[in-house]
Design an enzyme around this catalytic site. Structure first.
Site, PDB file in Angstrom:
ATOM      1  N   ASP A  64      -6.320   2.167  -6.944  1.00 45.56           N
ATOM      2  CA  ASP A  64      -6.097   3.590  -7.193  1.00 45.56           C
ATOM      3  C   ASP A  64      -7.034   4.400  -6.292  1.00 45.56           C
ATOM      4  O   ASP A  64      -8.238   4.133  -6.247  1.00 45.56           O
ATOM      5  CB  ASP A  64      -6.371   3.912  -8.665  1.00 45.56           C
ATOM      6  CG  ASP A  64      -6.061   5.368  -8.987  1.00 45.56           C
ATOM      7  OD1 ASP A  64      -4.902   5.650  -9.311  1.00 45.56           O
ATOM      8  OD2 ASP A  64      -6.980   6.201  -8.903  1.00 45.56           O
ATOM      9  N   ASP A 105      -0.800   7.734  -6.231  1.00 43.59           N
ATOM     10  CA  ASP A 105      -2.038   7.243  -5.639  1.00 43.59           C
ATOM     11  C   ASP A 105      -2.330   5.806  -6.041  1.00 43.59           C
ATOM     12  O   ASP A 105      -3.460   5.339  -5.935  1.00 43.59           O
ATOM     13  CB  ASP A 105      -3.204   8.137  -6.055  1.00 43.59           C
ATOM     14  CG  ASP A 105      -3.313   8.283  -7.562  1.00 43.59           C
ATOM     15  OD1 ASP A 105      -2.485   7.689  -8.272  1.00 43.59           O
ATOM     16  OD2 ASP A 105      -4.226   9.006  -8.020  1.00 43.59           O
TER      17      ASP A 105
END
Length: 851
Positions: free
Chosen positions: A195, A238
């Site tokens: 992430d 993301d």
């Protein structure tokens, strides 16, 4: 005989058959698909040009060869083709999939040796060949190149499974692979979830372009750390995931460490814009752990890692956000060189980032009487209170060199005590050039926020400094452009009055809301006389038309020979008063006007209210006064030279007349007659003056003609007449050398041209002849007719008038003749043109030309 005919018929049939075969061969060669035809024994007898291009094998080499030799150029070795399978001669086809459609076989496959080894994706069909009786003769096969279609299909397939931004697999493909892995034998299976930290902040502060850059860098980093058999995919905005088949926990952790190391190496190449990734790993040893559950375990591990370093991440993110905002702020305010735009854009970002409700930007300027401020941006409710800050607030910021908190309502300074507003210095490499003020709720401005605003003030200061330099240069360029334009207009002025009008218009245009007065020094009385003004009432103009300079501001300007400005006349010293009192005038600038090193006057601008005159306004007035002095000096010198030239020209003209007793007074009479005619034509005063001068010297060129010709009592022969006809050109040359106006020169040259053409020296006609010359032509002819000459006696005025009337439209301009005949008899007597005035008066009263 019959045998011969039969032979000829047989030959014709053969020729026709050969022709049809040749034509058929050309048709087959023109087909873009590869064409192969074989007989029942598998021997090829048709191989067209497209097949040659696909294989590199010519048709001369192949026909008649069997044992499936035609397959070798496609597949590298002999083997079955569709035609062989269709004829029952071939084995199972190994090069793709085929389908039976009635009598036709259709197949699609790949030939690795096609096109010389480049490979050939193809679509083919084979059909049987029968004779008219239905007997099987062989089979034909068509091979079509479908390489472009395959490329397109592959591109579409990749688009369907790839993320367009990073090039990694997308979520859809990831989910399919997860299902496949659950049914396969790839255990142990490990997952690594990644992430990107702070992506939203980057998108919000720097824009999605920079955020996309982080996504691409992440994709590149991950792809460089996995094997070809592994799967790397972007599964969210993301979020990324790495699927590692047949990978245990230890190996998965090693891959995670490689990713962390690769991020560090990537950041080394991107100073100031770092990438930060949080990782979580999980491993399923066998199928007893569903992969969806494995994904959740990895996800929790990733967020656990985030929580474990929350404080460090917040600090890093704060630094990143601050740097990102500062970078974005710098980029934005440096996009323009307009001062107002720089200030407005900067203020908009400050309010947006800090959440403040209003703000203002002021630029400070140092002057002779201290600093002044200019508000260049103000936004939000109550921003007008922040604009034009009390001098106390600004002085506190300047004195402390840092932020000052104050109450935006009463504007009482309370240094460093957090109140509802704050003023921070706007600096440019040290010096303070302005103030940024921001208003928020009580207690809103923390120490960190004020420090951040101070940093932004430094960035804004550099942008405003550059923009202000550009603005000053632009002002100077504008000032220079105006001065050049004024200088050109003044250079074109022929009279002082014209120069005065140019000056008044130029000052009024450049310095708005001001009055202007130009005075010149009367050397006899010592008074300053107003010669031109703008903006003043008639009563005031009459009141102050002449003043004495002693003991007042005008005298001080003359004495010190320099520009003096007064911002508030009521507060000025006694020596800076005007020589008169006028309540409408509160501020002014006075510049001396020089000519040849001496002061010849003053140029003043007034304002009806107290006013701080700018350097540009004072510089402009100074330059204009200097240009005016030079122009007046030039005009006066030129007028003096012209006066001297005129005296010389008139002297020559007088000398010419005195050569002949018959023509004495002729030039003066012609001049007076011409001017009287010009008045009847309602000509402008300047034209009348040029006409008077031209008439006085119209025969000056005769000074170059010999006395024997000028004084000859009889008629002139042709050669003598040609000499006389030169006098208009010689006269024009003399007048031109005397620097007389162009209109005078042309009138002298063309005063012997005829209205209908045929005159001299240039045979002009009609309106081509200058009007002054046409008037002199009538007046000159009339005076010549009614005065004695060596070669003839004069005629009566009435007869001369009749000749003028008859000549109108041929020798003379009819309009000029009509105006000439309107001259009163009394004026003719005053001019003194001789007798016959009663007849002249009686004639013009009844002449049709006067109606």
């Amino acid at each position: 005989m019959k045998l011969k005919k039969r032979t000829e018929k047989t030959n014709r049939k053969k020729d026709g058959s050969n022709l049809r075969l040749t034509l058929l061969e050309k048709v087959v060669d023109s087909i873009p698909d590869g064409i192969l035809a074989v007989d029942c024994e598998g021997k090829a007898f048709v191989w067209n040009r497209a097949a040659e291009e696909m294989t590199g094998l010519s048709k001369q080499e192949l026909p008649g060869r069997g044992e499936c030799a035609y397959a070798a150029p496609f597949y590298g070795k002999p083997g079955s083709s569709l035609v062989d399978i269709l004829l029952g001669r071939g084995r199972e086809w190994e090069h793709g999939k085929i389908e039976q459609k009635g009598r036709v076989l259709v197949g699609e496959g790949f030939a690795p040796y096609g096109y010389g080894g480049r490979g050939l994706h193809f679509w083919a069909f084979a059909a049987p060949i029968y004779d008219e009786a239905g007997n099987l003769l062989g089979a034909v096969q068509s091979v079509r190149d479908i390489g472009e279609r395959k490329q397109m299909e592959e591109g579409l397939r990749l688009l369907g499974i790839r993320d367009s931004l990073t090039g990694l697999y997308n979520r859809s493909y990831f989910e399919e692979e997860m299902l496949r892995l659950e049914k396969g034998r790839g255990y142990p299976v490990s997952l690594i979830l990644c992430d990107i930290d702070g992506l939203k902040s980057v998108n919000d502060s720097l824009g999605h372009i920079r955020g996309d850059e982080l996504l691409r860098r992440t994709g590149k980093v991950i792809a460089g750390c996995v094997r070809g058999s592994d799967l790397a995919a972007r599964v969210g905005g993301d979020e990324f995931v790495v699927v590692l088949p047949q990978t245990d926990r230890e190996a998965a952790n090693e891959v995670a460490r490689r990713i962390v190391q690769a991020v560090a190496e990537d950041n080394a190449g991107h100073p100031g814009f770092h990438l930060s990734i949080s990782l979580g790993t999980a491993t399923a040893e066998d199928a007893s752990c569903p992969l969806i559950h494995l994904y959740k375990i990895a996800d929790e591990a990733m967020y656990s890692s985030k929580r474990a370093c929350k404080d460090q991440m917040q600090y890093a993110r704060g630094k990143l956000d601050g740097m990102a905002i500062s970078l974005a702020f710098s980029q934005k305010v440096h996009e323009t060189l307009d001062v107002e735009e720089v200030a407005r854009w900067g203020l908009e970002m400050v309010l947006d980032v800090t959440g403040a409700v209003s703000g203002a930007v002021e630029i400070l300027q140092e002057g002779q009487e201290g600093w002044t401020s200019e508000t260049v941006a103000a936004l939000g409710p109550g921003s007008e209170v922040l604009a034009n800050l009390d001098k106390e607030v600004v002085d506190a910021v300047r004195r402390e060199g840092r932020a000052v908190h104050f109450d935006s309502c009463c504007q009482t300074v309370t240094a460093y005590e957090s109140r509802s507003a704050v003023a921070v210095p706007i600096t440019a490499d040290g010096p303070m050039i302005g103030v940024l003020t921001v208003k928020g709720q009580p207690g809103y401005f923390s120490e960190n926020l004020v420090a951040f605003l101070t940093d932004l003030g430094g960035i804004l200061g550099h942008a405003l400094h550059n923009a202000n330099i550009y603005r000053q240069q632009k002002k100077k360029a504008f000032l220079m452009e105006k001065l050049i334009g004024l200088r050109w207009k003044m250079a074109c002025a022929q009279e002082e009055k014209t120069a005065f009008k140019v000056i008044m218009a130029g000052v009024e245009e450049f310095i708005s809301s001001s009055w202007c007065v130009l005075r010149l020094l009367d050397k006899k009385t010592g008074e300053l006389v107003m010669v031109s003004s703008s903006g003043l009432s008639e009563a005031l103009t009459n009141k102050i038309s002449r003043v004495r300079p002693e003991g007042n501001l005008l005298g001080l300007v003359i004495q010190e020979k320099k520009v003096i400005s007064v911002n508030d006349l009521d507060a000025a010293a006694t020596g800076l008063k005007l020589p008169y009192y006028c309540s409408e005038m509160k501020a002014f600038v006075v510049a001396p006007v020089f000519a040849g090193g001496d002061i010849i006057g003053t140029l003043k601008i007034y304002s009806p209210i107290p006013r701080l005159w700018s350097e540009d306004e004072i510089s402009f007035l100074t330059a204009v006064a200097e240009m005016l002095g030079l122009t007046l000096a030039d005009l006066r010198l030129h007028a003096s030279l012209r006066q001297q030239s005129l005296k010389i020209v008139l002297s020559l003209s007088a000398a010419q007349e005195h050569r002949d007793k018959y023509t004495r007074g002729h030039a003066e009479r012609v001049a007076r007659l011409a001017v009287a005619c010009a008045r009847a034509l309602d000509m402008a005063q300047e034209q009348q003056e040029h006409l008077l001068l031209a008439a006085m010297v119209h025969d000056i060129g005769k000074i170059g003609v010999a006395d024997t010709i000028i004084l000859k009592p009889g008629h002139l022969d042709q050669a003598e007449w040609e000499e006389v006809k030169k006098h208009p050109v010689m006269g024009a040359d003399i007048v031109k050398e005397g620097d007389l106006p162009e209109a005078v020169v042309l009138a002298v040259r063309h005063h012997h041209e005829d209205w209908s053409g045929g005159g001299y020296p240039d045979s002009l006609a009609g309106e081509e002849i200058p009007l002054l010359a046409r008037i002199i032509r009538v007046a000159d002819t009339y005076d010549a007719m009614i005065t004695d000459r060596p070669y003839r006696r004069r005629i009566m005025a009435a007869e001369a008038i009749e000749l003028l009337r008859r000549g109108a439209g041929r020798q003379f301009d009819p309009r000029v003749v009509k105006a000439f005949l309107q001259i009163s008899a009394i004026e003719m007597e005053e001019i003194g043109v001789g007798g016959g005035f009663l007849l002249y008066r009686d004639f013009i009263q009844r002449d049709s030309l006067t109606k």
